[in-house]
Design a protein around this motif. Structure first.
Motif, mmCIF file in Angstrom:
data_model
loop_
_atom_site.group_PDB
_atom_site.id
_atom_site.type_symbol
_atom_site.label_atom_id
_atom_site.label_comp_id
_atom_site.label_asym_id
_atom_site.label_seq_id
_atom_site.Cartn_x
_atom_site.Cartn_y
_atom_site.Cartn_z
ATOM 1 N N ASP A 180 0.778 -1.236 0.000
ATOM 2 C CA ASP A 180 0.000 0.000 0.000
ATOM 3 C C ASP A 180 0.812 1.291 0.000
ATOM 4 O OD1 ASP A 180 -2.187 -1.662 0.115
ATOM 5 O OD2 ASP A 180 -2.512 -1.403 2.276
ATOM 6 N N ALA A 181 2.095 1.239 0.364
ATOM 7 C CA ALA A 181 2.873 2.475 0.474
ATOM 8 C C ALA A 181 2.972 3.176 -0.878
ATOM 9 C CB ALA A 181 4.272 2.177 1.010
ATOM 10 N N ASP A 182 2.976 4.491 -0.842
ATOM 11 C CA ASP A 182 3.128 5.265 -2.075
ATOM 12 C C ASP A 182 4.527 5.097 -2.656
ATOM 13 O OD1 ASP A 182 0.515 6.899 -2.111
ATOM 14 O OD2 ASP A 182 1.260 7.195 -0.082
ATOM 15 N N VAL A 183 5.521 5.018 -1.752
ATOM 16 C CA VAL A 183 6.909 4.821 -2.173
ATOM 17 C C VAL A 183 7.544 3.791 -1.257
ATOM 18 C CG1 VAL A 183 9.180 5.885 -2.511
ATOM 19 C CG2 VAL A 183 7.114 7.214 -2.985
ATOM 20 N N VAL A 184 8.280 2.866 -1.828
ATOM 21 C CA VAL A 184 9.104 1.939 -1.051
ATOM 22 C C VAL A 184 10.557 2.254 -1.377
ATOM 23 C CG1 VAL A 184 9.719 -0.445 -0.560
ATOM 24 C CG2 VAL A 184 7.336 0.142 -1.065
ATOM 25 N N ALA A 185 11.294 2.726 -0.381
ATOM 26 C CA ALA A 185 12.711 3.049 -0.551
ATOM 27 C C ALA A 185 13.515 1.848 -0.074
ATOM 28 C CB ALA A 185 13.067 4.296 0.256
ATOM 29 N N ALA A 186 14.175 1.165 -1.004
ATOM 30 C CA ALA A 186 14.821 -0.109 -0.708
ATOM 31 C C ALA A 186 16.330 -0.014 -0.855
ATOM 32 C CB ALA A 186 14.281 -1.200 -1.629
ATOM 33 N N GLU A 187 17.051 -0.652 0.071
ATOM 34 C CA GLU A 187 18.511 -0.682 -0.003
ATOM 35 C C GLU A 187 18.963 -1.330 -1.313
ATOM 36 O OE1 GLU A 187 22.318 -2.061 2.758
ATOM 37 O OE2 GLU A 187 20.314 -2.799 3.234
ATOM 38 N N ASP A 188 18.284 -2.382 -1.705
ATOM 39 C CA ASP A 188 18.571 -3.057 -2.973
ATOM 40 C C ASP A 188 17.219 -3.388 -3.602
ATOM 41 O OD1 ASP A 188 19.001 -5.127 -4.932
ATOM 42 O OD2 ASP A 188 20.993 -5.445 -4.085
ATOM 43 N N THR A 189 16.878 -2.732 -4.693
ATOM 44 C CA THR A 189 15.544 -2.907 -5.282
ATOM 45 C C THR A 189 15.315 -4.333 -5.782
ATOM 46 O OG1 THR A 189 16.352 -2.097 -7.430
ATOM 47 C CG2 THR A 189 15.406 -0.472 -5.924
ATOM 48 N N ARG A 190 16.369 -4.985 -6.259
ATOM 49 C CA ARG A 190 16.199 -6.362 -6.736
ATOM 50 C C ARG A 190 15.852 -7.297 -5.575
ATOM 51 N NH1 ARG A 190 21.884 -6.830 -9.680
ATOM 52 N NH2 ARG A 190 22.352 -5.771 -7.716
ATOM 53 N N ARG A 191 16.520 -7.099 -4.464
ATOM 54 C CA ARG A 191 16.215 -7.940 -3.296
ATOM 55 C C ARG A 191 14.813 -7.652 -2.766
ATOM 56 N NH1 ARG A 191 21.586 -8.832 0.489
ATOM 57 N NH2 ARG A 191 22.985 -9.521 -1.187
ATOM 58 N N LEU A 192 14.410 -6.391 -2.851
ATOM 59 C CA LEU A 192 13.064 -6.034 -2.406
ATOM 60 C C LEU A 192 12.022 -6.754 -3.249
ATOM 61 C CD1 LEU A 192 10.525 -3.888 -3.164
ATOM 62 C CD2 LEU A 192 10.990 -4.532 -0.806
ATOM 63 N N HIS A 193 12.181 -6.734 -4.565
ATOM 64 C CA HIS A 193 11.219 -7.414 -5.433
ATOM 65 C C HIS A 193 11.246 -8.927 -5.208
ATOM 66 C CE1 HIS A 193 9.691 -4.022 -7.652
ATOM 67 N NE2 HIS A 193 10.903 -3.600 -7.961
ATOM 68 N N ALA A 218 2.682 -1.990 -5.307
ATOM 69 C CA ALA A 218 1.989 -1.105 -6.235
ATOM 70 C C ALA A 218 2.622 0.273 -6.326
ATOM 71 C CB ALA A 218 0.520 -0.975 -5.823
ATOM 72 N N GLY A 219 3.279 0.709 -5.261
ATOM 73 C CA GLY A 219 3.862 2.041 -5.230
ATOM 74 C C GLY A 219 5.179 2.121 -5.987
ATOM 75 N N ARG A 220 5.721 3.324 -6.015
ATOM 76 C CA ARG A 220 7.014 3.546 -6.676
ATOM 77 C C ARG A 220 8.128 2.946 -5.822
ATOM 78 N NH1 ARG A 220 10.395 8.493 -6.729
ATOM 79 N NH2 ARG A 220 8.816 9.377 -5.351
#
Length: 289
Positions: free
Chosen positions: A40-53, A64-66
């Protein structure tokens, strides 16, 4: 004085910066609140975007958010952009590769900046390698200090550990697998072979292991053995120094007097430092003279 109120779990709670803890190993440790934030968050700020996904995929969550990268090299530069979203009423979730953001990971600077701007900051707490290792170590947990990664260079590491030799609280460190043997050997030199410690690796994972014993023993076990995975080292605090007696410190009083201090002044200073009765110390100094 600044105040943060409320505990937003989704964007419906209004603008907030949310530090969200992620699993340190076992995906089942993810909280329901983390799942809702990722969805639900508008933005997810991730240390490593690949690991987050990859984590979201294992959790069965669609983000769903950026999604933006947020690591030690761009944290300061990206903070205000993220906080503009919060200021406009959105929710920004900050996640790291594992554990709690800002604890030896990105997060501290954006929190400090959010406080400066008077914006709402909260946390979705969860797994912590520091607390898990501390709990499993079998060492005292009532007072502890987190020291992060020791310096990499041998000389700096030795000086850093020497400064902690008299630290009375249980100490928790992080260390990389390829440096753990050298670090344990340095700890044994700084704290003593018999100082109790625990090497905790792969916490919550399939091959979780906790090695306990004196630092000398742990260093010997690590020498020539490749300990793999994420590693925490927990070390017992220094034991209390033996209580001084009057006979132990009367020489210090006499040395101060010989250096020009009045006897009463020297007695008062030494008594305050040692907790010994001034009357007994004064009498012993007179007798020794």
């Amino acid at each position: 004085m600044t105040t943060s109120t409320g505990s937003p779990g989704t964007t419906s709670d209004g603008g907030a910066l949310v530090l969200a803890a992620t699993p340190i190993g076992n995906t089942d440790d993810a909280s329901g609140r983390l799942l809702r934030l990722l969805a639900d968050a508008d933005v997810v700020a991730a240390e490593d975007t690949r690991r987050l996904h990859a984590l979201a995929g294992r959790l069965g969550v669609k983000v769903a958010g950026r999604v933006v990268s947020f690591h030690e090299h761009n944290e300061t530069a990206r903070a205000d952009d993220l906080l503009d979203t919060v200021a406009s009423g959105g929710t920004v979730a900050v996640v790291t590769d594992a554990g709690m953001p800002s604890v030896s990971d990105p997060g501290y600077r954006v929190v400090a900046r959010a406080i400066e701007r008077g914006l709402r900051v909260t946390a979705a707490p969860g797994p912590s390698a520091v607390l898990t290792a501390l709990a499993l170590s079998g060492l005292p947990t009532d007072r502890f200090t987190f020291e992060g990664f020791p310096p990499r260079k041998p000389g700096e590491r030795a000086r850093s550990l020497a400064a902690l030799a008299t630290e009375p609280r249980t100490m928790v460190f992080f260390e990389a697998p390829h440096r753990i043997a050298d670090t344990l050997a340095a700890m044994a030199r700084a704290f003593g072979d018999d100082r109790p410690g625990a090497v905790c690796r792969e916490l919550t994972k399939t091959y979780e292991e906790v090695l306990r014993g004196g630092l000398g023993e742990l260093a010997a076990r690590a020498d020539g053995t490749q300990l793999r995975g994420e590693i925490c080292v927990v070390v017992a605090g220094a034991p209390p120094a033996p209580a001084a007696s009057v006979d132990d410190v009367v020489g210090e009083v006499l040395d101060r007097v010989a250096g020009g201090e009045r006897l009463k002044t020297a007695v008062a200073a030494v008594a305050e430092a040692t907790g010994l009765p001034k009357r007994d110390l004064y009498a012993a100094a007179l007798a020794a003279r």
